[in-house]
Design a protein around this motif. Structure first.
Motif, PDB file in Angstrom:
ATOM      1  N   ASP A   1      90.890  34.334  31.249  1.00  0.00           N
ATOM      2  CA  ASP A   1      91.449  35.583  31.080  1.00  0.00           C
ATOM      3  C   ASP A   1      92.739  35.827  32.290  1.00  0.00           C
ATOM      4  O   ASP A   1      93.116  36.655  32.178  1.00  0.00           O
ATOM      5  CB  ASP A   1      90.101  36.830  30.757  1.00  0.00           C
ATOM      6  CG  ASP A   1      89.195  36.520  29.745  1.00  0.00           C
ATOM      7  OD1 ASP A   1      90.137  35.805  29.180  1.00  0.00           O
ATOM      8  OD2 ASP A   1      87.967  36.651  30.078  1.00  0.00           O
ATOM      9  N   ASP A   2      92.050  35.830  33.564  1.00  0.00           N
ATOM     10  CA  ASP A   2      92.930  36.545  34.510  1.00  0.00           C
ATOM     11  C   ASP A   2      94.765  35.866  34.490  1.00  0.00           C
ATOM     12  O   ASP A   2      95.302  36.530  34.863  1.00  0.00           O
ATOM     13  CB  ASP A   2      92.418  35.991  35.963  1.00  0.00           C
ATOM     14  CG  ASP A   2      91.808  34.414  36.337  1.00  0.00           C
ATOM     15  OD1 ASP A   2      91.706  33.839  35.068  1.00  0.00           O
ATOM     16  OD2 ASP A   2      91.681  34.599  37.084  1.00  0.00           O
ATOM     17  N   PHE A   3      94.168  34.052  34.334  1.00  0.00           N
ATOM     18  CA  PHE A   3      95.437  33.307  33.741  1.00  0.00           C
ATOM     19  C   PHE A   3      96.020  34.256  32.561  1.00  0.00           C
ATOM     20  O   PHE A   3      96.807  34.647  33.028  1.00  0.00           O
ATOM     21  CB  PHE A   3      95.286  32.251  33.066  1.00  0.00           C
ATOM     22  CG  PHE A   3      96.551  31.606  33.459  1.00  0.00           C
ATOM     23  CD1 PHE A   3      97.111  30.863  34.813  1.00  0.00           C
ATOM     24  CD2 PHE A   3      97.478  31.151  31.947  1.00  0.00           C
ATOM     25  CE1 PHE A   3      97.740  30.121  34.555  1.00  0.00           C
ATOM     26  CE2 PHE A   3      98.295  30.137  32.126  1.00  0.00           C
ATOM     27  CZ  PHE A   3      98.605  29.626  33.382  1.00  0.00           C
ATOM     28  N   HIS A   4      96.219  34.590  31.599  1.00  0.00           N
ATOM     29  CA  HIS A   4      96.386  35.603  30.997  1.00  0.00           C
ATOM     30  C   HIS A   4      96.980  36.164  31.468  1.00  0.00           C
ATOM     31  O   HIS A   4      98.478  37.239  31.333  1.00  0.00           O
ATOM     32  CB  HIS A   4      95.750  35.340  29.303  1.00  0.00           C
ATOM     33  CG  HIS A   4      95.506  34.667  28.676  1.00  0.00           C
ATOM     34  ND1 HIS A   4      96.401  33.537  28.036  1.00  0.00           N
ATOM     35  CD2 HIS A   4      94.133  34.380  28.088  1.00  0.00           C
ATOM     36  CE1 HIS A   4      95.976  32.745  27.566  1.00  0.00           C
ATOM     37  NE2 HIS A   4      94.389  32.460  27.325  1.00  0.00           N
TER      38      HIS A   4
ATOM     39  N   ALA B   1      88.987  43.405  30.280  1.00  0.00           N
ATOM     40  CA  ALA B   1      88.948  44.602  30.572  1.00  0.00           C
ATOM     41  C   ALA B   1      87.398  45.547  30.420  1.00  0.00           C
ATOM     42  O   ALA B   1      86.975  46.114  31.535  1.00  0.00           O
ATOM     43  CB  ALA B   1      90.267  45.485  30.480  1.00  0.00           C
ATOM     44  N   ALA B   2      86.945  45.157  29.267  1.00  0.00           N
ATOM     45  CA  ALA B   2      85.901  45.969  28.924  1.00  0.00           C
ATOM     46  C   ALA B   2      84.082  45.142  29.818  1.00  0.00           C
ATOM     47  O   ALA B   2      83.319  46.185  29.885  1.00  0.00           O
ATOM     48  CB  ALA B   2      85.367  46.113  27.451  1.00  0.00           C
ATOM     49  N   ALA B   3      84.214  43.561  29.974  1.00  0.00           N
ATOM     50  CA  ALA B   3      82.746  43.068  30.572  1.00  0.00           C
ATOM     51  C   ALA B   3      82.835  43.166  31.501  1.00  0.00           C
ATOM     52  O   ALA B   3      82.426  43.200  32.678  1.00  0.00           O
ATOM     53  CB  ALA B   3      82.703  41.963  30.288  1.00  0.00           C
ATOM     54  N   SER B   4      85.161  43.731  33.324  1.00  0.00           N
ATOM     55  CA  SER B   4      84.628  43.119  33.980  1.00  0.00           C
ATOM     56  C   SER B   4      85.840  44.513  34.265  1.00  0.00           C
ATOM     57  O   SER B   4      87.098  44.356  35.038  1.00  0.00           O
ATOM     58  CB  SER B   4      85.009  42.147  34.638  1.00  0.00           C
ATOM     59  OG  SER B   4      85.089  41.498  33.930  1.00  0.00           O
TER      60      SER B   4
ATOM     61  N   ARG C   1      90.436  50.310  24.623  1.00  0.00           N
ATOM     62  CA  ARG C   1      89.425  50.111  24.982  1.00  0.00           C
ATOM     63  C   ARG C   1      90.132  49.951  26.861  1.00  0.00           C
ATOM     64  O   ARG C   1      89.249  49.892  27.248  1.00  0.00           O
ATOM     65  CB  ARG C   1      89.247  48.269  24.572  1.00  0.00           C
ATOM     66  CG  ARG C   1      88.751  48.572  23.418  1.00  0.00           C
ATOM     67  CD  ARG C   1      88.722  46.898  22.410  1.00  0.00           C
ATOM     68  NE  ARG C   1      88.103  47.324  21.469  1.00  0.00           N
ATOM     69  CZ  ARG C   1      87.895  45.644  20.811  1.00  0.00           C
ATOM     70  NH1 ARG C   1      88.466  44.544  21.435  1.00  0.00           N
ATOM     71  NH2 ARG C   1      87.346  45.142  19.966  1.00  0.00           N
ATOM     72  N   VAL C   2      91.273  49.915  27.155  1.00  0.00           N
ATOM     73  CA  VAL C   2      91.712  48.834  28.225  1.00  0.00           C
ATOM     74  C   VAL C   2      91.527  50.742  29.169  1.00  0.00           C
ATOM     75  O   VAL C   2      91.770  51.100  30.259  1.00  0.00           O
ATOM     76  CB  VAL C   2      93.086  48.584  27.922  1.00  0.00           C
ATOM     77  CG1 VAL C   2      93.339  48.410  30.290  1.00  0.00           C
ATOM     78  CG2 VAL C   2      92.088  47.184  27.732  1.00  0.00           C
ATOM     79  N   HIS C   3      92.622  51.108  28.583  1.00  0.00           N
ATOM     80  CA  HIS C   3      93.012  52.603  28.752  1.00  0.00           C
ATOM     81  C   HIS C   3      92.558  54.228  27.851  1.00  0.00           C
ATOM     82  O   HIS C   3      93.458  54.798  27.720  1.00  0.00           O
ATOM     83  CB  HIS C   3      94.685  52.443  28.613  1.00  0.00           C
ATOM     84  CG  HIS C   3      95.453  52.174  29.995  1.00  0.00           C
ATOM     85  ND1 HIS C   3      95.374  50.905  31.007  1.00  0.00           N
ATOM     86  CD2 HIS C   3      96.062  50.282  28.823  1.00  0.00           C
ATOM     87  CE1 HIS C   3      95.790  50.194  31.307  1.00  0.00           C
ATOM     88  NE2 HIS C   3      96.099  49.200  30.053  1.00  0.00           N
ATOM     89  N   VAL C   4      91.801  54.144  28.111  1.00  0.00           N
ATOM     90  CA  VAL C   4      91.596  55.466  27.217  1.00  0.00           C
ATOM     91  C   VAL C   4      91.529  56.374  27.213  1.00  0.00           C
ATOM     92  O   VAL C   4      91.662  57.239  26.531  1.00  0.00           O
ATOM     93  CB  VAL C   4      89.232  55.035  26.756  1.00  0.00           C
ATOM     94  CG1 VAL C   4      88.170  55.401  28.283  1.00  0.00           C
ATOM     95  CG2 VAL C   4      88.867  55.786  25.780  1.00  0.00           C
ATOM     96  N   ASP C   5      91.771  56.670  28.909  1.00  0.00           N
ATOM     97  CA  ASP C   5      92.066  57.947  28.726  1.00  0.00           C
ATOM     98  C   ASP C   5      93.574  58.286  29.946  1.00  0.00           C
ATOM     99  O   ASP C   5      94.203  59.080  29.494  1.00  0.00           O
ATOM    100  CB  ASP C   5      92.108  57.446  31.345  1.00  0.00           C
ATOM    101  CG  ASP C   5      92.608  56.782  31.911  1.00  0.00           C
ATOM    102  OD1 ASP C   5      92.970  55.795  31.440  1.00  0.00           O
ATOM    103  OD2 ASP C   5      93.046  57.058  32.915  1.00  0.00           O
TER     104      ASP C   5
END
Length: 273
Positions: free
Chosen positions: A79-82, A117-120, A168-172
């Motif tokens: 994931d971090d590579f992507h 993002a949700a998991a970490s 999921r990532v930028h809910v705000d």
């Protein structure tokens, strides 16, 4: 990098399968090399290797092989590579053959990174640093423009995937939600009421997602592009969305006390012309 694999013109299914398997083997070798590179050269080397992978995909003109290679890359690399090479990978998407199911490829990538993002949660600053939403948003527009014959359901599905990523990532970031809806509005310009049943279903999904996430009808209806998307629904589908809005109000005990808020909700209910 030993990627000298070519597809012979006039080849058969066996040739195509052999081509895909050979490229998959070379990609695995590349992945192994990437896992053992030194930290001092990591970023530069990673960008170089990802660029070579992009060139491999684009230079291969077989639609089945392109889809398979994109899918393999998304599933195999971490994931971090992507996240750190997102722009390079997305730049290949508009260059793929028009018949490649790019909406599925991009949806899978957005889903994978959103789950990451949700998991970490500690990696969320990295998403902001690399401007992941902006890059995905631009890629969606570029892919749709590069494939003028893409069915409407495909384009709307891409916006549904992008909105899911945002929620999921930028809910705000309600402004991101409105931007996604605005992008869909631009795609719908001049099309009037959408008649295609599959596209209509995706539009309902697009409009329902923020209601389910924020559980606040008034806040969602204030988004400048929410009503504009609803304008493209036919009368029967507008009725469906009106029911969804009412159910959300009842389920979340939403109090609508100010007259202007009542008017705001009322304007969303359909009137047969």
């Amino acid at each position: 990098m030993p990627l000298g694999v070519v597809v012979r013109e006039g080849g058969n299914v066996v040739d195509a399968v052999e081509f895909v398997l050979q490229n998959f083997t070379e990609m695995n070798k590349l992945w192994v090399r990437m896992q053992h590179q030194g930290p001092a050269r990591e970023k530069e080397k990673r960008e170089k290797e990802r660029s070579e992978l992009r060139d491999l995909i684009v230079n291969c003109k077989d639609e089945i092989a392109q889809y398979y290679l994109m899918d393999c890359i998304i599933q195999v690399f971490p994931d971090d590579f992507h996240l750190q090479t997102l722009e390079t990978l997305l730049s290949a998407c508009p260059q793929l053959q028009p018949t490649v199911d790019i909406k599925t490829v991009m949806s899978q990538l957005m889903e994978r990174l959103s789950k990451y993002a949700a998991a970490s949660p500690e990696v969320l600053p990295e998403f902001l640093q690399v401007e992941a939403f902006t890059k995905f948003s631009h890629a969606v527009v570029e892919v749709i423009e590069a494939q003028p014959d893409m069915p409407l359901v495909g384009a709307v599905s891409l916006y549904v995937a992008l909105l899911t990523f945002v929620l999921r990532v930028h809910v705000d970031r309600l402004d991101y939600v409105d931007q996604v809806l605005g992008g869909c509005v631009k795609k719908l310009e001049g099309k009037g009421k959408v008649k295609d049943a599959k596209a209509t279903k995706q539009l309902v999904a697009l409009l329902s997602a923020p209601l389910e996430k924020y559980k606040d009808v008034v806040t969602i209806l204030k988004l400048s592009n929410y009503g504009k998307v609803m304008e493209h629904l036919d009368y029967d589908t507008n009725r469906v969305m009106a029911v969804v809005l009412i159910q959300s109000i009842l389920a979340n005990n939403t109090l609508i006390t100010a007259p202007e808020k009542v008017l705001l909700c009322g304007c969303s209910f359909p009137v047969r012309q």
